[in-house]
Design a protein around this motif. Structure first.
Motif, PDB file in Angstrom:
ATOM      1  N   VAL A  55       0.887  -1.312  -0.006  1.00  0.00           N
ATOM      2  CA  VAL A  55       0.158  -0.082  -0.154  1.00  0.00           C
ATOM      3  C   VAL A  55       1.022   1.332  -0.066  1.00  0.00           C
ATOM      4  CG1 VAL A  55      -1.740   1.246   1.243  1.00  0.00           C
ATOM      5  CG2 VAL A  55      -1.612  -1.288   1.243  1.00  0.00           C
ATOM      6  N   ALA A  56       2.002   1.137   0.876  1.00  0.00           N
ATOM      7  CA  ALA A  56       2.644   2.305   0.596  1.00  0.00           C
ATOM      8  C   ALA A  56       3.418   2.618  -0.531  1.00  0.00           C
ATOM      9  CB  ALA A  56       3.927   2.042   1.991  1.00  0.00           C
ATOM     10  N   LYS A  57       3.769   1.470  -1.265  1.00  0.00           N
ATOM     11  CA  LYS A  57       4.422   1.862  -2.361  1.00  0.00           C
ATOM     12  C   LYS A  57       3.498   2.268  -3.647  1.00  0.00           C
ATOM     13  CE  LYS A  57       7.079  -0.771  -5.921  1.00  0.00           C
ATOM     14  NZ  LYS A  57       7.465  -2.226  -6.446  1.00  0.00           N
ATOM     15  N   VAL A  71      -1.020   6.905   3.931  1.00  0.00           N
ATOM     16  CA  VAL A  71      -2.253   6.008   3.443  1.00  0.00           C
ATOM     17  C   VAL A  71      -2.118   4.592   3.938  1.00  0.00           C
ATOM     18  CG1 VAL A  71      -3.652   5.007   1.549  1.00  0.00           C
ATOM     19  CG2 VAL A  71      -2.634   7.123   1.170  1.00  0.00           C
ATOM     20  N   ALA A  72      -0.913   4.074   3.861  1.00  0.00           N
ATOM     21  CA  ALA A  72      -0.660   2.790   4.499  1.00  0.00           C
ATOM     22  C   ALA A  72      -0.953   2.796   6.077  1.00  0.00           C
ATOM     23  CB  ALA A  72       0.608   2.172   4.255  1.00  0.00           C
ATOM     24  N   LEU A  73      -0.467   3.764   6.805  1.00  0.00           N
ATOM     25  CA  LEU A  73      -0.642   3.868   8.044  1.00  0.00           C
ATOM     26  C   LEU A  73      -2.044   4.056   8.602  1.00  0.00           C
ATOM     27  CD1 LEU A  73       0.788   4.072  10.916  1.00  0.00           C
ATOM     28  CD2 LEU A  73       1.004   6.505  10.543  1.00  0.00           C
ATOM     29  N   ILE A  74      -2.877   4.940   7.770  1.00  0.00           N
ATOM     30  CA  ILE A  74      -4.214   5.220   8.195  1.00  0.00           C
ATOM     31  C   ILE A  74      -4.963   4.120   7.948  1.00  0.00           C
ATOM     32  CG2 ILE A  74      -6.169   6.848   7.534  1.00  0.00           C
ATOM     33  CD1 ILE A  74      -4.346   9.004   7.080  1.00  0.00           C
ATOM     34  N   VAL A  75      -4.679   3.379   6.873  1.00  0.00           N
ATOM     35  CA  VAL A  75      -5.758   2.254   6.452  1.00  0.00           C
ATOM     36  C   VAL A  75      -5.273   1.042   7.634  1.00  0.00           C
ATOM     37  CG1 VAL A  75      -5.993   0.312   4.898  1.00  0.00           C
ATOM     38  CG2 VAL A  75      -5.898   2.657   4.231  1.00  0.00           C
ATOM     39  N   CYS A  76      -3.959   0.861   8.074  1.00  0.00           N
ATOM     40  CA  CYS A  76      -3.730  -0.108   9.004  1.00  0.00           C
ATOM     41  C   CYS A  76      -4.293   0.288  10.290  1.00  0.00           C
ATOM     42  CB  CYS A  76      -2.085  -0.170   9.016  1.00  0.00           C
ATOM     43  SG  CYS A  76      -1.454  -1.360  10.214  1.00  0.00           S
ATOM     44  N   ILE A  77      -4.592   1.604  10.899  1.00  0.00           N
ATOM     45  CA  ILE A  77      -5.061   1.875  12.088  1.00  0.00           C
ATOM     46  C   ILE A  77      -6.546   1.499  11.819  1.00  0.00           C
ATOM     47  CG2 ILE A  77      -5.367   3.848  13.655  1.00  0.00           C
ATOM     48  CD1 ILE A  77      -2.758   5.028  12.946  1.00  0.00           C
ATOM     49  N   CYS A  82      -0.681  -3.536   4.111  1.00  0.00           N
ATOM     50  CA  CYS A  82       0.030  -2.424   4.765  1.00  0.00           C
ATOM     51  C   CYS A  82       1.370  -2.593   5.481  1.00  0.00           C
ATOM     52  CB  CYS A  82      -0.939  -1.724   5.480  1.00  0.00           C
ATOM     53  SG  CYS A  82      -2.561  -1.199   4.932  1.00  0.00           S
ATOM     54  N   SER A  83       1.614  -3.647   5.806  1.00  0.00           N
ATOM     55  CA  SER A  83       2.668  -3.783   6.928  1.00  0.00           C
ATOM     56  C   SER A  83       3.719  -4.854   6.709  1.00  0.00           C
ATOM     57  CB  SER A  83       2.127  -3.866   8.173  1.00  0.00           C
ATOM     58  OG  SER A  83       1.246  -5.235   8.280  1.00  0.00           O
ATOM     59  N   SER A  84       3.479  -5.278   5.593  1.00  0.00           N
ATOM     60  CA  SER A  84       4.561  -6.774   5.269  1.00  0.00           C
ATOM     61  C   SER A  84       5.561  -6.066   4.259  1.00  0.00           C
ATOM     62  CB  SER A  84       3.914  -7.947   4.462  1.00  0.00           C
ATOM     63  OG  SER A  84       3.012  -8.470   5.583  1.00  0.00           O
ATOM     64  N   PRO A  85       6.809  -6.511   4.362  1.00  0.00           N
ATOM     65  CA  PRO A  85       7.854  -5.879   3.402  1.00  0.00           C
ATOM     66  C   PRO A  85       7.816  -6.419   1.948  1.00  0.00           C
ATOM     67  CG  PRO A  85       8.927  -7.366   5.006  1.00  0.00           C
ATOM     68  CD  PRO A  85       7.463  -7.197   5.434  1.00  0.00           C
TER      69      PRO A  85
END
Length: 302
Positions: A104-106, A112-118, A186-189
């Protein structure tokens, strides 16, 4: 108290006919005892109600009584270690997002990745906590919280109608998998070689590549904590529109038929075991029957 059975009634009736005064006394005593039993039943119901809510301060225990586990030095160490790992996991996953090294960050943006994850974690907490509440509430008389917790009453009225509780459990299971999938995106590398806070490769491999950091903050924040709190305060936890929205969403997911192949497995296991499927609704017939098995076929095709 339960009334005597028919084998005990006959001698009592004969005695009452011979002694009208004793008959009146016996009727009065029975009514008196029945009234006391009803009052005791109401007290028990109220006690259950207060233990499931925070309405009565007299039922709030002190700091020492609030723990069902004795606070030994080893227990305190585990608490501190767990909180420390949770904080470290949140920091390292947040730092990973702002390197742009997650899906998502890419494709969108780190924020966006942070907000969606929260938001996904918050919704997961309601999904998991609501399950603990709705599964535990059926034995409780809804009239006890109808006026004090109207939204809990609406949740219960829908969830406990017919087989809706089973439908909700199926829908919420799909929602759990969907939300965890979003958290993973959102949080996997994507690239294990990207630097994150200058951490050694071994630490990154354990916490990011394997996913220990995501597992820790997802389980603690989104699942276990809310399940524990909801199991102790079942009536309070779902007394909000967020819970009602989650319930309707789970019911809509089940109604869509995506997961209906599970019902086919249920029927197969019932036939093999020889045990009937217990239902609170009449057997399906006509359009209801065709619509149900049509969704089962659709689910199998998917």
């Amino acid at each position: 108290p339960h009334p005597p059975d028919r084998f005990q009634i006959r001698p009592l009736v004969a005695f009452a006919r011979r002694h009208p005064l004793e008959r009146f006394h016996s009727q009065y005593q029975y009514a008196h005892n029945f009234s006391i039993a009803n009052k005791q039943k109401e007290v028990i119901k109220r006690e259950i109600f207060y233990r499931m809510t925070d309405q009565d301060d007299t039922h709030k225990a002190g700091a020492e009584d609030s723990h069902d586990v004795k606070l030994t030095p080893f227990t305190v160490f585990r608490y501190v270690a767990s909180i420390g790992m949770l904080i470290f996991s949140i920091i390292i996953v947040g730092a990973l997002m702002f390197t742009g090294n997650t899906r998502v960050a890419k494709d969108a943006h780190p924020w966006v990745a942070l907000i969606v994850c929260i938001l996904a974690i918050v919704w997961l907490s309601m999904i998991e906590g609501q399950q603990a509440s709705l599964v535990g509430l059926p034995p409780v008389d809804p009239d006890l919280y109808k006026d004090t917790h109207p939204l809990t009453y609406k949740n219960a009225a829908l969830a406990f109608k017919g087989d809706n509780l089973d439908r909700y459990l199926m829908g919420r299971q799909f929602m759990v998998l969907l939300v965890v999938f979003v958290i993973n995106q959102c949080s996997s590398p994507l690239d294990p070689s990207v630097d994150v806070l200058g951490l050694p490769d071994g630490v990154k491999f354990v916490f990011l590549d394997i996913g220990l950091a995501m597992i820790v903050f997802t389980c603690i924040l989104g699942q276990l904590t809310t399940q524990v709190n909801a199991s102790h305060m079942m009536i309070d936890y779902v007394n909000n529109y967020f819970a009602l929205f989650t319930l309707y969403t789970a019911m809509a997911v089940e109604f869509s038929g995506i997961m209906h192949s599970s019902y086919l497995i249920q029927n197969i296991l019932s036939a093999i075991s020889g045990k009937p499927i217990i239902s609170n609704e009449p057997p399906r017939a006509g359009f209801t029957f065709a619509f149900f098995w049509g969704r089962v076929l659709m689910s199998l095709a998917i």
